[in-house]
Design an enzyme around this catalytic site. Sequence first.
Site, PDB file in Angstrom:
ATOM      1  N   HIS A 229       3.358   9.004  -6.509  1.00 41.42           N
ATOM      2  CA  HIS A 229       4.093  10.226  -6.444  1.00 41.42           C
ATOM      3  C   HIS A 229       4.955  10.267  -8.045  1.00 41.42           C
ATOM      4  O   HIS A 229       4.938  11.323  -8.577  1.00 41.42           O
ATOM      5  CB  HIS A 229       5.029   9.942  -5.336  1.00 41.42           C
ATOM      6  CG  HIS A 229       5.973  11.437  -5.181  1.00 41.42           C
ATOM      7  ND1 HIS A 229       7.215  11.277  -4.704  1.00 41.42           N
ATOM      8  CD2 HIS A 229       6.021  12.774  -5.849  1.00 41.42           C
ATOM      9  CE1 HIS A 229       7.707  12.580  -4.652  1.00 41.42           C
ATOM     10  NE2 HIS A 229       7.054  13.293  -5.296  1.00 41.42           N
TER      11      HIS A 229
ATOM     12  N   HIS B 208       0.737  -1.281   0.070  1.00 48.79           N
ATOM     13  CA  HIS B 208       0.015   0.053  -0.063  1.00 48.79           C
ATOM     14  C   HIS B 208       0.879   1.320   0.118  1.00 48.79           C
ATOM     15  O   HIS B 208       0.614   2.194  -0.809  1.00 48.79           O
ATOM     16  CB  HIS B 208      -1.038   0.062   1.206  1.00 48.79           C
ATOM     17  CG  HIS B 208      -1.840   1.325   1.355  1.00 48.79           C
ATOM     18  ND1 HIS B 208      -2.854   1.348   0.825  1.00 48.79           N
ATOM     19  CD2 HIS B 208      -1.322   2.489   1.921  1.00 48.79           C
ATOM     20  CE1 HIS B 208      -3.288   2.748   1.097  1.00 48.79           C
ATOM     21  NE2 HIS B 208      -2.462   3.162   2.031  1.00 48.79           N
ATOM     22  N   GLU B 209       1.886   1.214   0.754  1.00 45.78           N
ATOM     23  CA  GLU B 209       2.881   2.421   0.564  1.00 45.78           C
ATOM     24  C   GLU B 209       3.508   2.659  -0.515  1.00 45.78           C
ATOM     25  O   GLU B 209       3.798   3.464  -0.948  1.00 45.78           O
ATOM     26  CB  GLU B 209       3.963   2.429   2.200  1.00 45.78           C
ATOM     27  CG  GLU B 209       2.975   2.356   3.542  1.00 45.78           C
ATOM     28  CD  GLU B 209       2.176   3.262   3.685  1.00 45.78           C
ATOM     29  OE1 GLU B 209       2.259   4.606   3.060  1.00 45.78           O
ATOM     30  OE2 GLU B 209       1.047   3.286   4.114  1.00 45.78           O
TER      31      GLU B 209
ATOM     32  N   HIS C 137       1.630   4.518  -2.800  1.00 47.23           N
ATOM     33  CA  HIS C 137       1.738   6.128  -2.702  1.00 47.23           C
ATOM     34  C   HIS C 137       2.914   6.435  -3.432  1.00 47.23           C
ATOM     35  O   HIS C 137       3.136   7.600  -4.180  1.00 47.23           O
ATOM     36  CB  HIS C 137       2.007   6.492  -1.317  1.00 47.23           C
ATOM     37  CG  HIS C 137       0.681   6.193  -0.456  1.00 47.23           C
ATOM     38  ND1 HIS C 137      -0.571   6.989  -1.189  1.00 47.23           N
ATOM     39  CD2 HIS C 137       0.426   5.640   0.696  1.00 47.23           C
ATOM     40  CE1 HIS C 137      -1.478   6.521  -0.279  1.00 47.23           C
ATOM     41  NE2 HIS C 137      -1.151   5.775   0.838  1.00 47.23           N
TER      42      HIS C 137
END
Length: 234
Positions: A112, A104-105, A108
């Site tokens: 980005h 999940h991270e 991100h």
Amino acid sequence: MPGYYYHYMDWTYFLVIIGALMSMIASARVNSTFSKYSRVRSMTGLTGAEAAQRILQYNGIYDVQIRQVSGSLTDHYDPRNKTLNLSDSVYGMCSVAAIGVAAHECGHALQHKENYGPLAIRSALVPAANIGSKLGIPIILLGILLSYNQVLIQIGIWVFAIAVLFQLVTLPVEYNASSRAVACLSSYGILAGDEVSSCRKVLKAAALTYVAAAASAILQLLRLILLFGRRNRD
């Protein structure tokens, strides 16, 4: 004295209570779901950090540093210094839950890299949202103390509204990151079969905490509008 009693027995407190209950239920659910699947070891045996490294490399991301941070479920991606921070319960653990959170991270980080619009908006709102969450209510209280100064009260409401807006923008960012995570884990063979389904349950439970936070903030804002809108009419 009657006015004091009136404000502290106001029915709009139920909005705050409903928001608090929603947050508590969502928090309890994510903790129980993460705990359940933390006991399920992934078939690949990869740790959260190793899974994250694999996802980043598969997507051509080599400038993001993976770091371990203390705590449980304190995981986050920091776009300012391109660090993917994984908690103690994720970084070195081989569970389905740990891999799901790490992925999940990574979602991100992918956002980005691709300049995903909602992430850019959320990042731009961070300074104002921090001010809104910390100063919105104090400004309103100051307005009340200064003989119900309506200018200050309205400023406080608008400042708090920025924090609410941040919570709303966060929702598509988090759901999109989870969607990217599940796709990566399945496509790259990091998780397979029932593991993907279990991971999806972990990420869904985590996403509900953001839904609850947004709903709670909206209810708090609605309470302020109802309370001081009624005061103006009186």
